[in-house]
Design a protein around this motif. Structure first.
Motif, PDB file in Angstrom:
ATOM      1  N   ARG A  48    -110.429 -46.769  12.671  1.00  0.00           N
ATOM      2  CA  ARG A  48    -109.117 -47.174  12.156  1.00  0.00           C
ATOM      3  C   ARG A  48    -108.361 -47.904  13.242  1.00  0.00           C
ATOM      4  O   ARG A  48    -108.693 -47.814  14.410  1.00  0.00           O
ATOM      5  N   GLU A  49    -107.309 -48.581  12.828  1.00  0.00           N
ATOM      6  CA  GLU A  49    -106.400 -49.104  13.834  1.00  0.00           C
ATOM      7  C   GLU A  49    -105.554 -47.932  14.308  1.00  0.00           C
ATOM      8  O   GLU A  49    -104.871 -47.285  13.508  1.00  0.00           O
ATOM      9  N   MET A  65    -103.514 -45.901  11.418  1.00  0.00           N
ATOM     10  CA  MET A  65    -103.253 -46.539  10.126  1.00  0.00           C
ATOM     11  C   MET A  65    -104.513 -47.071   9.482  1.00  0.00           C
ATOM     12  O   MET A  65    -105.524 -47.293  10.150  1.00  0.00           O
ATOM     13  N   ARG A  66    -104.412 -47.237   8.166  1.00  0.00           N
ATOM     14  CA  ARG A  66    -105.427 -47.968   7.408  1.00  0.00           C
ATOM     15  C   ARG A  66    -104.957 -49.414   7.406  1.00  0.00           C
ATOM     16  O   ARG A  66    -104.101 -49.803   6.595  1.00  0.00           O
ATOM     17  N   ALA A  67    -105.480 -50.198   8.330  1.00  0.00           N
ATOM     18  CA  ALA A  67    -104.992 -51.565   8.543  1.00  0.00           C
ATOM     19  C   ALA A  67    -105.143 -52.433   7.302  1.00  0.00           C
ATOM     20  O   ALA A  67    -104.266 -53.252   7.004  1.00  0.00           O
ATOM     21  N   HIS A  71    -101.005 -49.396   5.884  1.00  0.00           N
ATOM     22  CA  HIS A  71    -100.493 -48.057   5.596  1.00  0.00           C
ATOM     23  C   HIS A  71    -100.638 -47.159   6.828  1.00  0.00           C
ATOM     24  O   HIS A  71    -101.755 -46.881   7.274  1.00  0.00           O
ATOM     25  N   ILE A  72     -99.507 -46.714   7.352  1.00  0.00           N
ATOM     26  CA  ILE A  72     -99.509 -45.782   8.480  1.00  0.00           C
ATOM     27  C   ILE A  72     -99.869 -44.404   7.949  1.00  0.00           C
ATOM     28  O   ILE A  72     -99.250 -43.908   7.006  1.00  0.00           O
ATOM     29  N   ILE A  89     -94.156 -48.110  16.403  1.00  0.00           N
ATOM     30  CA  ILE A  89     -93.817 -48.835  15.168  1.00  0.00           C
ATOM     31  C   ILE A  89     -93.643 -50.325  15.475  1.00  0.00           C
ATOM     32  O   ILE A  89     -94.150 -51.187  14.746  1.00  0.00           O
ATOM     33  N   ASP A  90     -92.916 -50.639  16.539  1.00  0.00           N
ATOM     34  CA  ASP A  90     -92.712 -52.048  16.897  1.00  0.00           C
ATOM     35  C   ASP A  90     -94.042 -52.740  17.160  1.00  0.00           C
ATOM     36  O   ASP A  90     -94.225 -53.907  16.802  1.00  0.00           O
TER      37      ASP A  90
END
Length: 141
Positions: A48-49, A65-67, A71-72, A89-90
């Motif tokens: 995952r990412e 996340m699921r890049a 979706h985080i 987040i940024d």
């Protein structure tokens, strides 16, 4: 604070952060053990990412996340309120025009954080995998 892609070797520190959060959260039912969390992360980080934030050589938090869906699936900070969550987040906002996530419905502090970061509630009363209802929040540029 240094941000970098998470690797399997980061799993123990990240699992410990989540386990401490579960233990400290009175409305959260018992979840997976720290060892189970570690195994899930060790397997998931390379596929995952995922990003970690390091501060003074220690992992201060992570985001997974699921890049393909933007979706985080996980964002945890060892010391909320110290900029770790915002930095993570940024980092993922920089490469996207939209993000979404589910958050436990009772987690008002997380909702306030996400709202400060520009997320808006788009769905409520969603079933959670752990039995705790969830809300969906989305951000767009």
């Amino acid at each position: 604070m240094k941000l970098r892609r998470a690797i399997a070797g980061d799993a123990p520190a990240c699992a410990a952060i989540v386990a401490r959060w579960i233990d400290a959260t009175d409305w959260m039912p018992d979840g997976p053990s720290e060892a189970e969390l570690e195994a899930l992360m060790r397997d998931g980080f390379p596929r995952r990412e995922a990003w970690v934030a390091e501060s003074d050589g220690a992992i201060a938090g992570y985001l997974s996340m699921r890049a393909e869906e933007d979706h985080i699936v996980g964002l945890y900070a060892d010391r909320p309120g110290h900029g770790t969550g915002r930095a993570l987040i940024d980092r993922v906002k920089a490469d996207r025009d939209r993000l979404q996530l589910n958050s436990h419905a009772p987690n008002a502090a997380a909702h306030r954080f996400y709202e400060r970061e520009g997320f808006r509630i788009t769905a409520t009363d969603l079933p959670g995998e752990d039995g705790v209802p969830e809300i969906r929040m989305e951000w767009s540029r």
